[in-house]
Design a protein around this motif. Structure first.
Motif, PDB file in Angstrom:
ATOM      1  N   THR A   7       0.853  -1.182   0.000  1.00 40.50           N
ATOM      2  CA  THR A   7       0.000   0.000   0.000  1.00 40.50           C
ATOM      3  C   THR A   7       0.890   1.233   0.000  1.00 40.50           C
ATOM      4  O   THR A   7       1.831   1.327   0.785  1.00 40.50           O
ATOM      5  CB  THR A   7      -0.928   0.006   1.230  1.00 40.50           C
ATOM      6  N   VAL A   8       0.577   2.147  -0.914  1.00 37.97           N
ATOM      7  CA  VAL A   8       1.388   3.348  -1.088  1.00 37.97           C
ATOM      8  C   VAL A   8       0.496   4.567  -0.877  1.00 37.97           C
ATOM      9  O   VAL A   8      -0.545   4.699  -1.516  1.00 37.97           O
ATOM     10  CB  VAL A   8       2.012   3.396  -2.504  1.00 37.97           C
ATOM     11  N   GLU A   9       0.926   5.436   0.038  1.00 37.15           N
ATOM     12  CA  GLU A   9       0.216   6.693   0.268  1.00 37.15           C
ATOM     13  C   GLU A   9       1.054   7.811  -0.320  1.00 37.15           C
ATOM     14  O   GLU A   9       2.255   7.896  -0.057  1.00 37.15           O
ATOM     15  CB  GLU A   9      -0.010   6.936   1.751  1.00 37.15           C
ATOM     16  N   LEU A  77       6.962   4.834  -9.217  1.00 34.60           N
ATOM     17  CA  LEU A  77       6.020   5.819  -8.675  1.00 34.60           C
ATOM     18  C   LEU A  77       6.746   7.100  -8.296  1.00 34.60           C
ATOM     19  O   LEU A  77       6.278   8.197  -8.585  1.00 34.60           O
ATOM     20  CB  LEU A  77       5.295   5.253  -7.455  1.00 34.60           C
ATOM     21  N   GLN A  78       7.889   6.954  -7.660  1.00 31.72           N
ATOM     22  CA  GLN A  78       8.634   8.150  -7.251  1.00 31.72           C
ATOM     23  C   GLN A  78       9.128   8.958  -8.445  1.00 31.72           C
ATOM     24  O   GLN A  78       9.238  10.172  -8.367  1.00 31.72           O
ATOM     25  CB  GLN A  78       9.800   7.743  -6.349  1.00 31.72           C
ATOM     26  N   ARG A  79       9.412   8.283  -9.552  1.00 34.19           N
ATOM     27  CA  ARG A  79       9.916   8.983 -10.742  1.00 34.19           C
ATOM     28  C   ARG A  79       8.809   9.576 -11.602  1.00 34.19           C
ATOM     29  O   ARG A  79       9.011  10.587 -12.256  1.00 34.19           O
ATOM     30  CB  ARG A  79      10.735   8.024 -11.616  1.00 34.19           C
ATOM     31  N   THR A  80       7.639   8.961 -11.644  1.00 29.65           N
ATOM     32  CA  THR A  80       6.646   9.340 -12.650  1.00 29.65           C
ATOM     33  C   THR A  80       5.422  10.089 -12.122  1.00 29.65           C
ATOM     34  O   THR A  80       4.756  10.748 -12.901  1.00 29.65           O
ATOM     35  CB  THR A  80       6.147   8.097 -13.415  1.00 29.65           C
ATOM     36  N   ARG A  84       4.592  13.141  -4.095  1.00 34.04           N
ATOM     37  CA  ARG A  84       5.674  12.425  -3.426  1.00 34.04           C
ATOM     38  C   ARG A  84       5.112  11.290  -2.591  1.00 34.04           C
ATOM     39  O   ARG A  84       4.000  11.380  -2.054  1.00 34.04           O
ATOM     40  CB  ARG A  84       6.534  13.365  -2.596  1.00 34.04           C
ATOM     41  N   VAL A  85       5.879  10.241  -2.503  1.00 31.52           N
ATOM     42  CA  VAL A  85       5.481   9.066  -1.739  1.00 31.52           C
ATOM     43  C   VAL A  85       5.685   9.380  -0.260  1.00 31.52           C
ATOM     44  O   VAL A  85       6.775   9.763   0.158  1.00 31.52           O
ATOM     45  CB  VAL A  85       6.305   7.832  -2.163  1.00 31.52           C
ATOM     46  N   LEU A  86       4.619   9.228   0.521  1.00 31.17           N
ATOM     47  CA  LEU A  86       4.690   9.482   1.957  1.00 31.17           C
ATOM     48  C   LEU A  86       5.007   8.208   2.733  1.00 31.17           C
ATOM     49  O   LEU A  86       5.807   8.226   3.658  1.00 31.17           O
ATOM     50  CB  LEU A  86       3.370  10.046   2.475  1.00 31.17           C
TER      51      LEU A  86
END
Length: 93
Positions: A7-9, A77-80, A84-86
């Protein structure tokens, strides 16, 4: 069989509408859902403009390959994504 639920917030600072949120997060289904080892969905913060939560289910026979695929998803995700990924949580099943 190895399965990881990741899971990515993400924070989307300055996002002013749901339309803008969709544009900034656009294409996650298409980018990651093409891989038969990955299932992806928007899983939370559906009506919050400056936050987005996505869940990825990654499966495979080799645990190292599953972990590498999770890392690849996180890096991409961080590049595209215009944000920003929390937080990233990984839960093996």
């Amino acid at each position: 069989m190895h399965i990881v639920v990741m899971t990515v917030e993400m924070s989307l600072p300055g996002c002013r509408s749901l339309k803008e949120k969709r544009q900034r997060m656009g294409g996650l289904h298409e980018r990651f859902g093409r891989n038969p080892a990955v299932a992806v969905c928007e899983s939370g913060a559906l009506d919050r403009l400056e936050t987005s939560e996505w869940t990825f289910v990654v499966a495979g026979i080799d645990g190292r390959r599953v972990e590498a695929l999770c890392q690849e998803i996180e890096d991409k995700l961080q590049r595209t994504v215009d944000g920003r990924v929390l937080e990233v949580t990984r839960e093996p099943l």
